[in-house]
Design an enzyme around this catalytic site. Structure first.
Site, short mmCIF file in Angstrom:
data_model
loop_
_atom_site.label_atom_id
_atom_site.label_comp_id
_atom_site.label_asym_id
_atom_site.label_seq_id
_atom_site.Cartn_x
_atom_site.Cartn_y
_atom_site.Cartn_z
N HIS A 1 28.35 15.63 78.44
CA HIS A 1 29.91 15.47 78.15
C HIS A 1 30.60 16.36 77.21
O HIS A 1 29.62 17.18 76.46
CB HIS A 1 30.23 14.02 77.50
CG HIS A 1 31.65 13.64 77.74
ND1 HIS A 1 32.57 13.93 76.85
CD2 HIS A 1 32.10 12.84 78.64
CE1 HIS A 1 33.84 13.42 77.11
NE2 HIS A 1 33.43 12.55 78.41
N ARG B 1 30.97 3.18 77.60
CA ARG B 1 31.10 2.60 78.65
C ARG B 1 30.02 2.44 79.69
O ARG B 1 30.06 1.29 80.44
CB ARG B 1 32.18 3.61 79.48
CG ARG B 1 33.61 4.01 78.52
CD ARG B 1 34.45 4.65 79.03
NE ARG B 1 33.85 6.11 79.27
CZ ARG B 1 34.39 7.51 79.51
NH1 ARG B 1 35.49 7.21 80.30
NH2 ARG B 1 33.77 8.39 79.38
N SER C 1 42.48 15.36 83.62
CA SER C 1 43.35 14.65 84.23
C SER C 1 44.40 14.43 83.39
O SER C 1 45.76 14.54 83.82
CB SER C 1 42.94 13.39 85.02
OG SER C 1 41.99 12.93 84.16
N HIS D 1 34.26 16.24 86.82
CA HIS D 1 35.17 15.22 85.73
C HIS D 1 34.86 13.79 86.90
O HIS D 1 33.84 13.60 86.98
CB HIS D 1 36.52 15.54 85.99
CG HIS D 1 37.58 15.06 85.34
ND1 HIS D 1 37.17 14.08 84.15
CD2 HIS D 1 38.90 14.87 85.10
CE1 HIS D 1 38.26 13.58 83.68
NE2 HIS D 1 39.42 14.04 84.21
N ASP E 1 29.63 8.03 84.35
CA ASP E 1 29.73 7.82 85.59
C ASP E 1 28.24 7.60 85.95
O ASP E 1 27.95 7.63 87.12
CB ASP E 1 30.19 9.37 86.18
CG ASP E 1 31.57 9.67 86.27
OD1 ASP E 1 32.45 8.62 86.23
OD2 ASP E 1 32.02 10.68 85.70
N1 HAX Z 1 22.74 18.73 83.82
C1 HAX Z 1 22.58 20.17 83.94
N2 HAX Z 1 23.18 21.00 83.22
C2 HAX Z 1 24.10 20.57 82.06
C3 HAX Z 1 24.19 19.23 82.10
C4 HAX Z 1 23.90 18.44 83.10
N3 HAX Z 1 24.07 17.00 83.12
N4 HAX Z 1 25.30 18.98 81.30
C5 HAX Z 1 25.54 20.34 80.79
N5 HAX Z 1 24.74 21.27 81.40
C6 HAX Z 1 24.91 22.54 81.30
C7 HAX Z 1 26.38 23.18 81.40
O1 HAX Z 1 26.37 23.28 82.87
C8 HAX Z 1 26.34 24.39 80.75
O2 HAX Z 1 25.53 25.43 81.89
P1 HAX Z 1 26.09 26.97 81.65
O3 HAX Z 1 26.38 27.36 80.28
O4 HAX Z 1 24.97 27.58 82.35
O5 HAX Z 1 27.18 26.90 82.68
C9 HAX Z 1 25.48 24.16 79.49
O6 HAX Z 1 24.72 22.89 79.88
C10 HAX Z 1 26.28 23.61 78.21
O7 HAX Z 1 27.33 22.91 78.55
P2 HAX Z 1 27.67 21.88 77.55
O8 HAX Z 1 28.26 22.34 76.42
O9 HAX Z 1 26.72 20.79 77.32
O10 HAX Z 1 28.86 20.86 78.52
P3 HAX Z 1 30.39 21.33 78.79
O11 HAX Z 1 31.13 20.84 77.70
O12 HAX Z 1 30.65 22.69 79.36
O13 HAX Z 1 30.50 20.50 80.23
C11 HAX Z 1 30.20 18.36 81.74
C12 HAX Z 1 30.64 18.98 80.17
C13 HAX Z 1 30.45 17.11 81.49
C14 HAX Z 1 31.10 19.27 82.66
C15 HAX Z 1 28.82 18.80 81.70
O14 HAX Z 1 27.81 18.00 80.96
C16 HAX Z 1 28.20 18.38 83.36
O15 HAX Z 1 28.40 19.19 84.29
N6 HAX Z 1 27.73 17.12 83.29
C17 HAX Z 1 27.25 16.75 84.69
C18 HAX Z 1 28.59 16.30 85.69
C19 HAX Z 1 29.05 14.94 84.80
O16 HAX Z 1 28.66 14.08 84.82
N7 HAX Z 1 30.62 15.03 84.68
C20 HAX Z 1 31.17 13.88 84.29
C21 HAX Z 1 31.59 13.95 83.04
C22 HAX Z 1 32.43 12.75 82.38
C23 HAX Z 1 33.77 12.63 83.05
O17 HAX Z 1 34.69 13.65 82.71
N8 HAX Z 1 33.94 11.73 83.74
O18 HAX Z 1 35.03 11.91 84.69
#
Ligand code: HAX
Length: 431
Positions: A308, A317, A231, A261, A372
């Site tokens: 994250h 948080r 964002s 996000h 979250d």
């Molecule tokens: N559950 C399952 N798998 C997860 C995971 C979770 N909570 N967190 C990471 N992974 C997976 C990713 O999907 C990725 O898989 P692929 O390679 O198969 O695509 C792998 O682990 C490596 O990811 P990473 O390096 O640990 O994390 P990224 O930096 O790529 O992504 C995310 C960060 C926040 C997007 C990710 O941890 C996620 O999808 N979390 C769940 C959704 C979430 O809670 N989002 C909110 C984040 C905070 C925020 O921005 N709030 O606004």
């Protein structure tokens, strides 16, 4: 003129000279190098933009203008906006002065209510928020002044005018769309003399001092998360083209509406309620939660609220919200479930990560809860059971970060964003 305008006027020349000097002295030094993996991997970790409002340290979490978040958690949202923008904790007079500006600017034109009511009943609340902001765009002071031909070095003043106008109206827009979308009755107007968080709570129609406290905390906690998140980065890029604050913030909020996000907060509560539903609405045991979490992962979904891109510890948080829950709603079954999940999910994710690595996949970098994971349970307790609305609350707060970054960028005269992209052929032939 509000103190905030005067303060910005004072600091502007300092920050501009500092920037010029840095570029002059260190302009040709390396800040980072970029690997092919990073270019293919969402530019994770690449140091390529400047943001002074806040910093996210992997092992510590959010630091706002040098203050770790939990050390300043008692600041009110209006204080934190001033802090983000000016780098200084505001005085009581500064806060009152900004609130007076909000009082003058908070009224929402009638056409916004009409626009929101004309939207499809199944429009997502984030779509309604973004639309409402765009419907106010004709009020941009910056656009008016730009068309009059004001010099570049004054642009920031009009971005700040737009920022204060927008912040004054955002709680009313967000509360109004809540009442329209979920049939809660007519929108409630802003109350003069009441603070930003309490006003938002009141305009939603929830009269409860504890809820007003939660709103202040919620709006404070979500205010900013440095410059590279989807964002903030989107708002930065759109604003760099001199799109006004309405276009820029609306664009940023559209990014916040992504499931990975800000929309993770609605997904998280949906997931928590799903597991509770399976056990007759009670807080499930740790064993039951563990197998539900494993099931989610095995079905190829992410566990919302965990993980994250930058953090590598429990998000402060989240800790702050859990602390609020412990004080105000320790017996609430949804809160208890969130608390138990915290005991269980990190280990489930660590185990799952090991299996991923054995299969040649990347590890899960952060198995801990992010912001979250905890916020929804608190909102649910106070009667905001419409969890599709949660990202709107996040967005109202995050507007403070986006807007302060936007104003600072214009004050510094930061140029239009234009990184270079390369093709696959380029990498094959040149790297
Ligand atoms: N559950 C399952 N798998 C997860 C995971 C979770 N909570 N967190 C990471 N992974 C997976 C990713 O999907 C990725 O898989 P692929 O390679 O198969 O695509 C792998 O682990 C490596 O990811 P990473 O390096 O640990 O994390 P990224 O930096 O790529 O992504 C995310 C960060 C926040 C997007 C990710 O941890 C996620 O999808 N979390 C769940 C959704 C979430 O809670 N989002 C909110 C984040 C905070 C925020 O921005 N709030 O606004």
């Amino acid at each position: 003129m509000a103190n905030i305008f005067k303060k910005m006027e004072l600091i502007r020349s300092d920050i501009c000279s500092e920037r010029s000097l840095l570029i002059q002295e260190k302009g040709d030094r390396l800040l980072d190098t970029i690997t092919v993996q990073q270019a293919h991997g969402g530019m994770r970790g690449v140091k390529s933009m400047i943001c002074d409002t806040s910093l996210v340290k992997p092992g510590k979490g959010l630091i706002i203008r040098g203050y770790p978040l939990l050390e300043i958690k008692d600041l009110w949202p209006e204080d934190v906006f001033i802090l983000l923008l000016t780098g200084e904790k505001p005085t009581k007079e500064d806060r009152e002065d900004l609130l007076k500006e909000y009082d003058k600017r908070a009224e929402i034109p009638d056409q916004i209510g009409r626009a929101l009511r004309s939207m499809s009943k199944d429009s997502h609340p984030m779509t309604m928020l973004s639309t409402a902001i765009m419907a106010l765009e004709n009020e941009s002071v910056f656009d008016e002044k730009y068309n009059e031909g004001v010099p570049k070095n004054e642009y920031w003043k009009y971005y700040l005018e737009d920022a204060v106008n927008l912040l004054a109206k955002l709680p009313g827009l967000a509360a109004g769309l809540y009442r329209i979308k979920f049939d809660k009755g007519d929108p409630i107007p802003w109350t003069k003399g009441m603070d930003w968080g309490a006003n938002y709570a009141n305009m939603m129609g929830i009269e409860d001092e504890d809820f007003a406290d939660l709103m202040r905390l919620y709006l404070m906690f979500h205010c900013d998360h440095e410059g590279g998140n989807v964002s903030a980065n989107t708002c930065h890029t759109v604003g760099s083209a001199l799109s006004n604050a309405y276009y820029s913030v609306s664009a940023g909020l559209n990014g916040l509406a992504g499931f990975l996000h800000g929309m993770a907060n609605q997904e998280c509560l949906r997931w928590v309620l799903q597991v509770m539903d399976r056990f007759d609405g009670q807080a499930p045991s740790e064993e039951q939660l563990e197998s539900f979490a494993q099931e989610t992962l095995e079905s190829g979904q992410v566990i919302p609220g965990y993980g994250h891109a930058v953090l590598r510890v429990t998000d402060p948080r989240f800790e702050g919200f859990i602390e609020f829950g412990r004080q105000h709603l320790p017996d609430d079954p949804v809160f208890q479930t969130v608390n138990r999940l915290y005991k269980v999910v990190p280990d489930v994710l660590k185990e799952f990560s090991k299996k991923r690595v054995e299969q040649g996949k990347s590890p899960i970098a952060d198995p801990y809860p992010n912001v979250d994971a905890g916020s929804g349970a608190l909102l649910y307790h106070y009667g905001i059971t419409e969890f599709e609305y949660y990202t709107v609350l996040f967005g109202i707060s995050r507007a403070m970060g986006m807007l302060s970054q936007l104003v600072l960028n214009r004050a510094l005269g930061v140029p239009i964003t234009r990184p270079k992209s390369v093709g696959t052929k380029y990498i094959k032939e040149n790297v």
